[in-house]
Design a protein around this motif. Structure first.
Motif, mmCIF file in Angstrom:
data_model
loop_
_atom_site.group_PDB
_atom_site.id
_atom_site.type_symbol
_atom_site.label_atom_id
_atom_site.label_comp_id
_atom_site.label_asym_id
_atom_site.label_seq_id
_atom_site.Cartn_x
_atom_site.Cartn_y
_atom_site.Cartn_z
ATOM 1 N N THR A 172 93.517 19.636 63.668
ATOM 2 C CA THR A 172 94.516 18.589 63.931
ATOM 3 C C THR A 172 93.901 17.508 64.803
ATOM 4 O O THR A 172 93.277 17.808 65.828
ATOM 5 C CB THR A 172 95.760 19.168 64.647
ATOM 6 O OG1 THR A 172 96.405 20.104 63.783
ATOM 7 C CG2 THR A 172 96.747 18.053 64.989
ATOM 8 N N ALA A 221 99.919 12.901 65.327
ATOM 9 C CA ALA A 221 99.018 14.015 65.010
ATOM 10 C C ALA A 221 98.846 14.106 63.489
ATOM 11 O O ALA A 221 99.826 14.035 62.737
ATOM 12 C CB ALA A 221 99.564 15.322 65.563
ATOM 13 N N PRO A 225 99.791 19.951 62.917
ATOM 14 C CA PRO A 225 100.223 18.788 63.692
ATOM 15 C C PRO A 225 101.640 18.894 64.269
ATOM 16 O O PRO A 225 101.865 18.561 65.427
ATOM 17 C CB PRO A 225 100.133 17.641 62.680
ATOM 18 C CG PRO A 225 99.085 18.080 61.728
ATOM 19 C CD PRO A 225 99.261 19.557 61.601
#
Length: 425
Positions: A349, A412, A386
């Motif tokens: 991520t 993210a 994320p």
């Protein structure tokens, strides 16, 4: 004439002495009856059933009556208005019976000309030597000035309360308008990228001010997606104008030439030309491109004066992607921006954030949270994608309380772990 000290007195001293003596002589000559009749307040005495036995001239003058009409003919309650009579029967008389005296009760009497006259009433029961109640002595004070003052004070308080309610309503309408405008500067929802997952969060430090943080995610073609996150200096309408200009400039520049350095250079030129005279405005930003491969996603990004992005790996480690030397955007006509490349694999991520997060104040000494603490926090989180990381950071921001005094944007991007189903959102 000689004074007691042996010095001669002045003629003026004699006149003052004679005047003072005259005043004391006049006071001594006043009879008790005259003091009763001409007192600045009303006096009356009633039998225990309320029949008026004696009343002074002051109170009679207020009532517009003479003694023959009142003494032995009326009761104390006959002097009161309807509301006063009810209060006397339900409260005043029972209290007087139990306690033997009642002090400072606000009532209205029926004054001359049918007017209502506000008064303050104090009554006390006179008892015989054997403790038997004989009569009730009552003092009545003129409360017209006081009542007028209280009424004016009440009107002032009501006006102030109304003004406060109107101000609160205006503030609520303003906050609602600002919230709508703030949302218009952000994407209503992040687009779905097949095989990838994206999450975002925006914290508004004050509902009364527009913030300058911004982010976006949009397609360039079938296999490439552009993303950016930035922070405009200042707050308010001016910052919002710069935010809007920055967002649309970045999107337009990326469609023309998606190279991250080229995109940031275009934004720098636009901001510098727009704000080079007068109120200088600038921002920091990270711009990047995602390019899907067979089992990984390549990332090409550049930064201008912005905190380094943080990469959370599937193995639990975390590392910053350094972009040293990137300059603030909009300050100089020619600015240097630093590019970097990395890649995402399943479980990885990429986190972008504004400095509201790292500059939050923590602990009793209000220390900066800082990038090291953020690195440790992300490292401690499971590599769950994320959205899971955004959820954890949202809780972190909430825990800062009043220490979080700046707007904060989070974005993210990542590939879900192999053990998790691939998200289409």
């Amino acid at each position: 004439m000689m004074c007691p000290t042996g010095q001669a007195s002045e003629p003026g001293d004699e006149r003052v002495a004679h005047s003072t003596d005259a005043v004391f002589t006049s006071l001594l000559e006043d009879s008790a009856e005259e003091l009763y009749e001409q007192a600045p307040c009303g006096y009356l005495s009633t039998l225990m059933d309320g029949t008026i036995a004696k009343i002074n001239a002051t109170l009679l003058d207020w009532l517009g009556s003479d003694g023959a009409q009142v003494v032995g003919q009326m009761r104390f309650t006959d002097l009161l208005t309807v509301g006063g009579k009810l209060y006397h029967e339900t409260h005043f008389a029972p209290l007087l019976h139990m306690k033997g005296e009642v002090s400072g009760i606000a009532l209205d009497i029926k004054a001359a000309g049918g007017r209502r006259m506000p008064v303050l009433v104090t009554s006390k029961v006179k008892e015989s030597q054997n403790g038997e109640p004989l009569l009730i002595r009552t003092t009545v004070f003129d409360a017209r000035d006081r009542r007028a003052y209280e009424a004016e004070l009440l009107r002032s308080r009501q006006a102030a309360e109304e003004a406060r309610r109107e101000a609160e309503a205006d503030r609520e309408r303003l906050q609602e308008a600002l919230a709508v405008l703030q949302q218009s500067l952000l994407p209503s929802a992040l687009p779905a990228i097949p095989g990838l997952e994206a999450g975002s969060y925006y914290h508004t430090a004050s509902p009364d001010l527009l913030g300058g943080d911004f982010y976006d995610l949009f397609p360039l073609d079938a296999d490439r997606w552009a993303f950016f996150l930035g922070d405009v200096c200042g707050k308010g309408p001016q910052a919002a104008a710069v935010t809007s200009l920055a967002r649309y400039t970045l999107r337009a520049a990326a469609l023309h030439d998606s190279d991250p350095v080229s995109v940031l250079s275009t934004l720098n030129m636009v901001l510098h030309e727009r704000y080079s005279s007068g109120d200088t405005r600038y921002c920091t930003a990270v711009f990047g491109v995602l390019e899907r491969g067979d089992d990984q996603v390549g990332i090409h990004l550049a930064s201008g004066g912005h905190p380094s992005v943080l990469l959370q790996r599937a193995d639990g480690s975390a590392q910053f992607v350094p972009t040293p030397g990137g300059m603030l955007i909009g300050v100089l006509p020619q600015a240097q921006f630093t590019a970097a490349r990395t890649e995402l694999r399943p479980g990885d991520t990429l986190l972008l954030y504004t400095d509201g997060l790292t500059e939050a104040r923590t602990g009793p000494e209000a220390q900066l949270y800082g990038e090291d603490a953020l690195h440790d926090f992300v490292t401690a989180q499971p590599a769950a994608g994320p959205q899971a990381l955004i959820t954890a950071l949202t809780g972190l921001l909430a825990g800062f309380g009043e220490g979080l005094d700046d707007d904060t944007a989070l974005l993210a991007l990542g590939i879900p772990p192999l053990s998790a189903p691939v998200s289409e959102t």
